[in-house]
Design a protein around this motif. Structure first.
Motif, mmCIF file in Angstrom:
data_model
loop_
_atom_site.group_PDB
_atom_site.id
_atom_site.type_symbol
_atom_site.label_atom_id
_atom_site.label_comp_id
_atom_site.label_asym_id
_atom_site.label_seq_id
_atom_site.Cartn_x
_atom_site.Cartn_y
_atom_site.Cartn_z
ATOM 1 N N SER A 46 -43.777 -2.387 13.113
ATOM 2 C CA SER A 46 -43.882 -3.842 13.031
ATOM 3 C C SER A 46 -43.899 -4.472 14.395
ATOM 4 O O SER A 46 -44.534 -5.490 14.613
ATOM 5 C CB SER A 46 -42.701 -4.389 12.208
ATOM 6 O OG SER A 46 -41.473 -4.018 12.828
ATOM 7 N N SER A 50 -46.736 -6.997 15.744
ATOM 8 C CA SER A 50 -46.420 -8.336 16.232
ATOM 9 C C SER A 50 -46.988 -8.572 17.617
ATOM 10 O O SER A 50 -47.360 -9.683 17.959
ATOM 11 C CB SER A 50 -44.902 -8.533 16.237
ATOM 12 O OG SER A 50 -44.311 -7.672 17.183
ATOM 13 N N GLU A 121 -46.744 -15.026 19.014
ATOM 14 C CA GLU A 121 -46.836 -16.004 17.941
ATOM 15 C C GLU A 121 -47.469 -17.306 18.426
ATOM 16 O O GLU A 121 -48.279 -17.930 17.723
ATOM 17 C CB GLU A 121 -45.443 -16.282 17.387
ATOM 18 C CG GLU A 121 -44.849 -15.089 16.655
ATOM 19 C CD GLU A 121 -43.383 -15.309 16.333
ATOM 20 O OE1 GLU A 121 -42.908 -16.451 16.539
ATOM 21 O OE2 GLU A 121 -42.708 -14.368 15.876
ATOM 22 N N THR A 195 -46.877 -20.549 7.683
ATOM 23 C CA THR A 195 -47.011 -19.167 7.206
ATOM 24 C C THR A 195 -46.996 -18.175 8.367
ATOM 25 O O THR A 195 -46.349 -17.126 8.312
ATOM 26 C CB THR A 195 -48.309 -19.019 6.403
ATOM 27 O OG1 THR A 195 -48.322 -19.968 5.338
ATOM 28 C CG2 THR A 195 -48.448 -17.617 5.847
ATOM 29 N N THR A 199 -44.233 -15.380 9.187
ATOM 30 C CA THR A 199 -44.571 -13.962 9.427
ATOM 31 C C THR A 199 -43.950 -13.457 10.727
ATOM 32 O O THR A 199 -43.391 -12.356 10.807
ATOM 33 C CB THR A 199 -46.092 -13.790 9.481
ATOM 34 O OG1 THR A 199 -46.667 -14.281 8.271
ATOM 35 C CG2 THR A 199 -46.470 -12.336 9.673
ATOM 36 N N THR A 202 -40.258 -13.110 10.318
ATOM 37 C CA THR A 202 -39.964 -11.911 9.519
ATOM 38 C C THR A 202 -40.050 -10.656 10.387
ATOM 39 O O THR A 202 -39.191 -9.775 10.327
ATOM 40 C CB THR A 202 -40.950 -11.821 8.348
ATOM 41 O OG1 THR A 202 -40.856 -13.005 7.560
ATOM 42 C CG2 THR A 202 -40.631 -10.610 7.487
ATOM 43 N N THR A 203 -41.097 -10.626 11.214
ATOM 44 C CA THR A 203 -41.250 -9.473 12.119
ATOM 45 C C THR A 203 -40.086 -9.388 13.103
ATOM 46 O O THR A 203 -39.520 -8.319 13.360
ATOM 47 C CB THR A 203 -42.574 -9.583 12.880
ATOM 48 O OG1 THR A 203 -43.642 -9.681 11.949
ATOM 49 C CG2 THR A 203 -42.782 -8.371 13.762
#
Length: 793
Positions: A46, A50, A121, A195, A199, A202-203
């Protein structure tokens, strides 16, 4: 061919590549990064997704933007370019700025650990914003084109039926509809952004969870290791003590002090243990002494490591002094943890006084030392001549010196010297130690005239093989002070010092050897000089080439006077080195002086032709240095070798040389500095005068010889020369006068008949002057240094 239709997009693509490189470079510094150092986590997990999500999404959006770039208006192109440029620049600046909290090349703080996912991000959100704006713009452009096409299209007419007219739209409702549509699009963008954020979070949450598990495992392992270490600590106490000793041997004082402090704490913890392992009353004093001794070793290590003043060290030393029961201990010896005469208490007292002195608490240090001096219970068997008592006296003298009470310091040092001389020679090291201190103290007090009386018995008590540096220093000071007026006493002292320093390879051995050479030179001990000079020549450093040549020349002269066959080789080497040295050369005074002496050696050997070359060069080159003995001596010896050849032309040349020399001597005799009776020029001038007089007598120039020799005799009498020195010149003068007398009258009795004896009075043969072939000239007694070298300075 580039994929992008515009150079502006090419620049944005390059800037995106730089940001992606910075993301992966920053990620490589994180512990556990898939791009990190060897041994870290590898593979696609993950965290890798990311990291790659942001750059991958941005690259796709950039390609998508390139496909629709031509359909955008110029102002919209500028808007998209500026948005991308500002966003990418801010991200790259944040990634490349070094962290002030982490070491170089490593990212360990929380900010650095979460920076890379956060930037990825942000990059993904930027890409989504651009996509949203691009789609909105495309929809607007398409709508405008449709309206244009509808306006341009012609409506079809139906002749039979009229089409039903559509209701006229309400402009207010249309505006409200467009507004709601825009808000819906904005909400859609926010939803997509939320969203993406979800994500990313969450990562990140997954990464933190895994990292937390790793930390828990590491903490669990650390706790297990700590428990095992604590379990083995009691068993390893002896090994730790040996380790501390090894640290001391390696001069790692600070670490050794920390280890000794830990050992002391272990002993103190053992004293207060309350469980089943509690100590008995008989074991506690022993363990307490061990704790105190570990504190003392800690103090000793810190003394070697630290610099003064050191208040922390002073505080530890005072605690130690109080632990052994010695604080305010006058008359309370029974409360001491150690016996007053024990080695442990004496060492602790010595170091405590040193720390007090280092922190400039001289009065406290003096008080502690005075207690030891005046309390008999601290001496071995109440012996007033206990060694430690006089070591304390030496410390008192040092304290007085630091307090600038020099008179008291001299008194205490003299006590130590007197005690050492009275007890036994094995205490001479202590006497010499105080003797070296007395040298500087008495010099500062302008009372160094009594140093010879103090240093003489110290040196006399020296053992043959005792090369202690303090004793050798006392001998050096004694010899250097005896040298000016008592060289016969200084020579054996300096010889002993030189032998000792040579055996220990002391750096002052060369300096002592040079003083010893001066002493031997004053005493004209050529044999000892012949043995000493080679050592000096071999051990002089390369930066003292001038001194080496000086001593090689002096060695050659000593070998010459002692008729040693090695003189020629020594002098040739000295002359050759001076000639080849660019600082000197063939015409330098030192080179000419070496050639002058080498010429005399060759004359003695019988090599007159080669000797004439060197002596002629010394004579001609000596004219560059007027008013020196070099020119006078060169003329004298050059004329000697010319006379020895027996060539009439050479005799004429010899007379011209000596005539020039005597004119120089006459001119120099008028100078004030030559009138000095002790001038080194006078021996050369008067010797040249005698030589010139002999040559004039050999050439039957009686009147000139008489005039010259009268002048020489007068100069010798004025200078106070002895009868032995005047005898040769007076003999030459009498010979010159006698040869000017008329020959005796010859009485002729009558014609000689055949067979009758000749009755004429015999005519005495003319006495000739002494032979000019003389032995090598010995060094005059007043020359106390190396040969004639100093005569040319």
């Amino acid at each position: 061919m580039s994929f992008f239709p515009s150079p502006q997009l090419e620049e944005l693509r390059a800037r995106l590549s730089q940001v992606a490189d910075a993301i992966f470079d920053r990620s490589a510094r994180l512990h556990g990064s898939p791009f990190g150092r060897p041994g870290a986590t590898t593979g696609s997990d993950s965290r890798l997704l990311s990291l790659c999500g942001g750059p991958g999404r941005a690259d796709w959006v950039l390609q998508h933007l390139g496909q629709h770039w031509a359909s955008l208006a110029e102002d919209k192109q500028t808007m998209f370019r500026d948005d991308w440029e500002s966003g990418l620049s801010a991200m790259q600046r944040e990634l490349t700025t070094p962290c002030t909290s982490c070491p170089a090349g490593v990212a360990e703080c929380n900010r650095c650990r979460y920076m890379v996912p956060s930037i990825s991000e942000k990059l993904e959100r930027l890409a989504e914003e651009v996509v949203g704006k691009l789609e909105t713009e495309r929809a607007r452009v398409a709508d405008e084109e449709e309206r244009k096409e509808a306006a341009m299209a012609e409506p079809k007419e139906e002749p039979k039926e009229e089409p039903e007219m559509p209701p006229t739209p309400d402009p207010a409702l249309k505006e409200e509809l467009e507004k709601e549509s825009g808000e819906a699009a904005s909400l859609k963008e926010q939803l997509e952004k939320a969203t993406g954020d979800l994500t990313g979070l969450t990562t990140k949450n997954e990464e933190l969870t895994k990292e937390l598990d790793t930390v828990k495992e590491e903490r669990k392992s650390a706790r297990e290791a700590l428990g095992e270490a604590l379990h083995q600590l009691d068993k390893a106490a002896t090994n730790i003590e040996w380790y501390a000793k090894d640290l001391e041997a390696g001069k790692r004082w600070k670490m050794a002090a920390e280890v000794y402090n830990d050992l002391r704490q272990m002993r103190e913890a053992k004293l207060i243990r309350q469980d089943g392992g509690a100590l008995s009353d008989d074991e506690k004093p022993k363990v307490k002494k061990e704790a105190v001794l570990f504190r003392y070793k800690q103090v000793s290590a810190l003394m070697n490591f630290g610099t003064y003043p050191d208040p922390d060290l002073l505080g530890i030393a005072e605690e130690l002094w109080e632990d052994i029961g010695a604080k305010g201990w006058m008359g309370q010896e029974g409360k001491l943890l150690f016996e007053p005469t024990s080695r442990e208490l004496r060492k602790i007292h010595e170091d405590y006084c040193s720390i007090l002195r280092g922190n400039k608490r001289y009065d406290d240090a003096e008080r502690e030392c005075m207690f030891v001096w005046y309390l008999p219970s601290w001496w071995v068997d109440k012996d007033q001549k206990d060694d430690w008592r006089y070591d304390t006296a030496y410390r008192i003298a040092g304290i007085m010196n630091e307090k600038k009470n020099y008179e008291e310091a001299v008194v205490w040092h003299k006590k130590v010297v007197q005690w050492a001389l009275e007890v036994s020679p094995r205490r001479m090291k202590r006497a010499a130690r105080s003797g070296t201190k007395l040298i500087s103290l008495l010099e500062s007090l302008k009372r160094e005239n009594c140093l010879i009386d103090i240093l003489t018995p110290i040196w006399a008590a020296k053992e043959p093989d005792d090369n202690e540096i303090d004793i050798l220093t006392c001998g050096y000071e004694l010899g250097s002070r005896l040298l000016p007026n008592r060289p016969e006493r200084a020579a054996p002292v300096l010889r002993g010092v030189w032998e000792g320093m040579k055996a220990t390879k002391h750096k002052q051995a060369m300096e002592v050897a040079e003083l010893l050479a001066k002493a031997y030179g004053s005493l004209e001990k050529d044999k000892e000089l012949e043995q000493l000079y080679p050592w000096i020549i071999d051990n002089l450093t390369d930066d003292k080439k001038l001194e080496r040549n000086k001593y090689r020349y002096a060695l050659g002269y000593v070998q010459f006077t002692r008729e040693n066959d090695e003189a020629e080789g020594t002098l040739r080497k000295a002359w050759h080195e001076l000639e080849q040295d660019p600082r000197y050369g063939r015409d330098h005074r030192d080179t000419l002086q070496s050639g002058l002496l080498l010429g005399q050696v060759l004359v003695k050997k019988g090599a007159l032709d080669e000797a004439q070359v060197f002596l002629k060069a010394a004579w001609e080159g000596g004219h560059k240095y007027p008013n020196t003995t070099l020119l006078v001596r060169a003329g004298e010896f050059y004329s000697d070798v010319l006379v020895l050849t027996g060539n009439p032309q050479a005799l004429d040349a010899a007379e011209r040389v000596l005539d020039e020399v005597w004119k120089i001597a006459s001119r120099m005799s008028l100078n004030n500095y030559v009138r000095d009776r002790n001038s080194v020029l006078w021996p050369a001038l008067l010797s040249a005068g005698d030589c010139y007089g002999r040559l004039l007598l050999d050439r039957q120039k009686w009147a000139e010889a008489e005039k010259l020799l009268i002048r020489v005799v007068k100069l010798k009498k004025d200078l106070g020369h002895g009868q032995d020195d005047l005898e040769e010149t007076q003999h030459l003068l009498e010979e010159a006068k006698r040869m000017q007398l008329p020959p005796p009258e010859i009485v002729n009795i009558g014609p000689r008949d055949i067979g009758l004896p000749n009755l004429e009075l015999p005519q005495p043969a003319r006495p000739r002057s002494r032979s000019r072939r003389r032995q090598p000239r010995k060094r005059p007694g007043f020359l106390s240094d190396v040969a004639w070298w100093m005569m040319t300075t």
